[in-house]
Design an enzyme around this catalytic site. Structure first.
Site, PDB file in Angstrom:
ATOM      1  N   PRO A   2     -16.759  20.894 -18.626  1.00  0.00           N
ATOM      2  CG  PRO A   2     -18.602  19.540 -18.188  1.00  0.00           C
ATOM      3  CD  PRO A   2     -18.209  20.857 -18.766  1.00  0.00           C
ATOM      4  CE  LYS A  61     -14.247  16.327 -23.693  1.00  0.00           C
ATOM      5  NZ  LYS A  61     -13.733  17.584 -24.256  1.00  0.00           N
ATOM      6  NE  ARG A 115     -22.618  31.075 -19.762  1.00  0.00           N
ATOM      7  CZ  ARG A 115     -21.401  31.201 -20.279  1.00  0.00           C
ATOM      8  NH1 ARG A 115     -20.373  30.671 -19.664  1.00  0.00           N
ATOM      9  NH2 ARG A 115     -21.228  31.845 -21.411  1.00  0.00           N
ATOM     10  NE  ARG A 267     -10.053  24.720 -27.135  1.00  0.00           N
ATOM     11  CZ  ARG A 267     -10.615  23.535 -27.024  1.00  0.00           C
ATOM     12  NH1 ARG A 267     -11.300  23.236 -25.950  1.00  0.00           N
ATOM     13  NH2 ARG A 267     -10.500  22.640 -27.968  1.00  0.00           N
TER      14      ARG A 267
END
Ligand SMILES: [Zn+2]
Length: 284
Positions: A2, A61, A115, A267
């Protein structure tokens, strides 16, 4: 994972749902999410019972749920952590790991995590700012965020702009998706050397980051149900607003050039090859 807008939506839902409410008891249904509490699940349950929540807080975050006694519960959402507010009689959602039962018999707070990379930990004296979060820079939504100071910090770094944006100590809250969106909006390549950027250019990138996250937050606010506080970084419920991220080979919304995907920092980075040309001063 997120990003800031998703965590902000969760914080807002929790603020409405739990602020001021007294915990009757806590039930740990699986020990893994409370593994950071070194005295174990039973102690975690005992320590939290009888406490009253103050208003949930966030930096970047990072999310924490302060108690009115000055301590706080730090929440790591990990890859799949979610909070739900469900009526007492409602059956548990799959993968419910921790249940918070309130003295008012109102909706329970349930921590769901498939998870289990996420977790909950009690942080003594952490209501204002947990030690675990103290090294994190202020995010662009923080009333005390100082744009000029952030620009100065950015330009002192000898790195690439995307690396700098992802460095949570510099400015917090910007993840891979919104970094790409902000760089596209500001027409800056991800490898642009921060120490060669002008002050206005660096400010434009940070301002764009705040703007794209604010847009995403607005969308999250409209799809948000107060009884179901959901955060799942892979759910993609903000995807439709994205300009470059995940849009490989699709036309740039500004110039029509096909968006390019490149491997960067283990990434994917997405950019428009025309609006965001490879700079003369690059740090990959
Ligand atoms: Zn373009």
């Amino acid at each position: 994972m997120p990003e800031l807008p998703e965590v902000a939506v969760v914080r807002r839902g929790l603020a409405t749902g739990i602020t001021g409410r007294l915990l009757d008891r806590v039930e740990v249904l699986h020990p893994r999410p409370v593994r950071r509490h070194l005295l174990g699940s039973d102690d975690f349950e005992a320590q939290l019972s009888g406490r009253r929540f103050a208003e949930p807080r966030r930096r970047g975050k990072y999310l924490w749920l302060p108690f009115d006694d000055g301590d706080a519960l730090l929440a790591h959402l990990g890859m799949s952590g979610q909070f739900r507010l469900d009526p007492v009689a409602a059956p548990d959602a799959p993968n419910t790991r921790v249940r918070f039962v309130f003295a008012d018999d109102g909706p329970e707070l349930r921590f769901v995590d498939q998870r289990m990379f996420g977790g909950l930990s009690l942080t003594a004296g952490g209501a204002e700012l947990p030690d675990e979060v103290a090294h994190i820079g202020r995010d662009p939504f923080d009333p005390l965020f100082d744009l000029d100071a952030a620009v100065a910090r950015l330009r002192r770094k000898r790195t690439g702009i995307k690396r700098a944006l992802l460095d949570q100590q510099l400015v917090s809250g910007i993840g891979n998706i919104y970094a790409d969106e902000a760089l596209w909006a500001a027409r800056v390549h991800y490898a642009r050397a921060t120490d060669t950027m002008t002050r206005p250019s660096a400010a434009a990138v940070l301002t764009a980051a705040a703007a794209v996250m604010r847009d995403a937050l607005g969308q999250g606010g409209t799809s948000f149900d107060s009884l179901y506080v959901n955060v799942n970084g892979s759910s993609g419920y903000f995807d439709r607003a994205l300009a470059v991220y995940g849009r490989e080979d699709q036309p740039c919304r500004r110039c029509g050039s096909p968006i390019r995907r490149e491997a960067f920092m283990n990434r994917s980075s997405y950019r428009c090859p025309r609006c965001q040309r490879v700079p003369r001063h690059a740090r990959f």
